[in-house]
Write an enzyme that holds these catalytic residues in place. Structure first.
Site, PDB file in Angstrom:
ATOM      1  N   PRO A 108      -0.143   8.975  -1.802  1.00  0.00           N
ATOM      2  CA  PRO A 108       0.300  10.163  -2.423  1.00  0.00           C
ATOM      3  C   PRO A 108       1.477  11.058  -1.776  1.00  0.00           C
ATOM      4  CG  PRO A 108      -1.996  10.122  -2.497  1.00  0.00           C
ATOM      5  CD  PRO A 108      -1.654   9.026  -1.656  1.00  0.00           C
TER       6      PRO A 108
ATOM      7  N   TYR B  80     -11.770  -5.315  11.088  1.00  0.00           N
ATOM      8  CA  TYR B  80     -10.981  -4.887  12.051  1.00  0.00           C
ATOM      9  C   TYR B  80     -10.812  -5.795  13.368  1.00  0.00           C
ATOM     10  CZ  TYR B  80     -12.008  -0.214  10.330  1.00  0.00           C
ATOM     11  OH  TYR B  80     -12.013   0.648   9.428  1.00  0.00           O
TER      12      TYR B  80
ATOM     13  N   GLU C  36       0.637  -1.207   0.158  1.00  0.00           N
ATOM     14  CA  GLU C  36       0.032   0.068  -0.161  1.00  0.00           C
ATOM     15  C   GLU C  36       0.820   1.260  -0.048  1.00  0.00           C
ATOM     16  OE1 GLU C  36      -3.454   0.085   2.048  1.00  0.00           O
ATOM     17  OE2 GLU C  36      -3.216   1.658   3.147  1.00  0.00           O
TER      18      GLU C  36
ATOM     19  N   ASP D  54     -12.711   9.268   7.341  1.00  0.00           N
ATOM     20  CA  ASP D  54     -12.743  10.166   8.264  1.00  0.00           C
ATOM     21  C   ASP D  54     -12.735  11.707   7.844  1.00  0.00           C
ATOM     22  OD1 ASP D  54     -12.719   8.416  10.722  1.00  0.00           O
ATOM     23  OD2 ASP D  54     -10.448   8.008   9.889  1.00  0.00           O
TER      24      ASP D  54
END
Length: 416
Positions: free
Chosen positions: A24, A166, A21, A114
């Site tokens: 930017p 999770y 992963e 978020d």
């Protein structure tokens, strides 16, 4: 234009795979240097797929799509684009999905996301609109399941959609005491029934929490998790401060034995890295020891750094062998003098005519922009060199936010 689930299904039942992963970079020079890093890592590590993150509220939409385009088209990597829906206008969601389709990206990780932290990224307003109008909530997207349903309604099965899971339970910042993954299961069932095809977990260091989580899902009475890919997320330990910050923000538990190991050496970054590699390798081996009915995968949150994740992958024998390349796929018109790092140019789908429309992003970085790394003449890693021979180009920015902080680093300003 491959789907992640198709690539996993094509593997032998006892196969191992991994994904990486990236986010930017916050500076243009860091973005340029990340391209060189991605080329090295794709050639030497050969991940099954890569993920590109999406900033809160779409604050990195242009740069995320730019990075995804480099991964998918320039490097020929199967790419999964993250997409959040909190504080996202539907127009921006539509534009991101349409651009992903144009680029040949078939994989989306649908997240709630978020609210963006103030001034984390500087954004230009568009067409004179006020920032408040651009970032206003869209009532159609409240939860990740809303995004999953929307993608399925608008694009059918074109995209392979994944969702987050999770192992220690999801916790909003204001309610960390409520963490319990069993409370999350009904919502996870709804996401899968809405069209999610794989689960990618939050990182963890408590391996027993993960194995308990995976076993509970596989054995759940609903049966929806019996065959779905569940990919555990792992965070390589770069230094003690990053570890403490990220685990605090994510409410991730650090086992006492790991803390006891790291606390006495927390000021020695190299020692912390070595112990971190050992800890992650132990986690991987324990998970591999658990019976699996299909290929076993691992997802690495790289923080745009390569040394530690490369060491983990090599030590755990996760790096796949170099594939046989037909001579017809080698472009002899390009020599090592023209290709960065001396890697011979292999024709990938990104080299072929696709009729792609011009990019909708006005500030895309041209893919011919070269590196601004301070190490211009370092020894590069060849595609068959072991990771233990990491060059100075691979490790010059090991401390992008510490003693050797450098805005040229792809990892500078890591969002932790």
């Amino acid at each position: 234009m491959e789907k992640i689930t198709d690539k996993i299904a094509a593997l032998p039942q006892d196969a191992k795979y991994f994904s990486l992963e990236f986010f930017p970079p916050k500076t243009r020079i860091g973005f340029s240097n990340l391209q060189d890093r991605l080329q090295r890592m794709s050639a030497t590590l050969r991940p099954l797929f890569v993920n590109v993150t999406w900033g809160a509220g779409g604050c990195t939409s242009s740069s995320s799509l730019e990075l995804a385009e480099i991964c998918q088209r320039q490097l020929g990597l199967t790419t999964c684009l993250h997409l959040t829906c909190t504080n996202m206008r539907r127009r921006l969601v539509d534009e991101a999905l349409e651009e992903a389709k144009i680029l040949g990206i078939r994989n989306i990780l649908a997240l709630r996301g978020d609210p963006p932290r103030e001034d984390e990224y500087r954004l230009d307003t568009e067409n004179g609109q006020e920032e408040e109008e651009i970032m206003e909530n869209n009532e159609e997207f409240v939860w990740a399941i809303d995004l999953v349903r929307y993608i399925r309604r608008m694009y059918g099965d074109f995209f392979c959609v994944g969702v987050a899971a999770y192992p220690e339970g999801h916790a909003d910042e204001s309610h960390p005491v409520d963490q319990n993954f069993e409370q999350d299961i009904p919502f996870l069932i709804q996401k899968v029934e809405a069209g999610a095809e794989f689960l990618l977990t939050q990182f963890f260091f408590d391996v027993h929490a993960y194995t308990r989580f995976e076993r509970t899902l596989r054995e759940h009475e609903s049966g929806v998790f019996r065959n779905i890919p569940i990919i555990p997320g792992l965070l390589p330990i770069q230094n003690y401060q990053i570890l403490k910050r990220t685990t605090k923000l994510s409410h991730c538990r650090i086992p006492p034995d790991l803390l006891d190991t790291l606390d006495p050496i927390k000021a020695d970054d190299e020692h912390v890295k070595r112990k971190g590699v050992e800890a992650l390798c132990d986690i991987i081996r324990e998970i591999q020891a658990v019976k699996s009915d299909g290929p076993r995968g691992f997802h690495f949150y790289t923080l745009n750094l390569e040394k530690v994740v490369g060491s983990i992958l090599e030590n755990c024998n996760l790096i796949p062998p170099v594939p046989d390349v037909p001579e017809s796929a080698i472009d002899d018109s390009l020599t090592s003098n023209h290709i960065p790092n001396g890697i011979r140019h292999i024709r990938t789908p990104s080299d072929l005519p696709t009729g792609r429309r011009p990019s909708t992003s006005s500030n895309r970085l041209t893919t011919t922009h070269r590196s601004s790394s301070p190490i211009q003449n370092g020894v590069h890693i060849s595609s068959n060199a072991p990771i233990t021979t990491l060059s100075r180009e691979a490790t010059w920015d090991d401390y992008p936010n510490g003693r050797f902080g450098d805005a040229r680093s792809p990892a500078f300003g890591t969002p932790t």
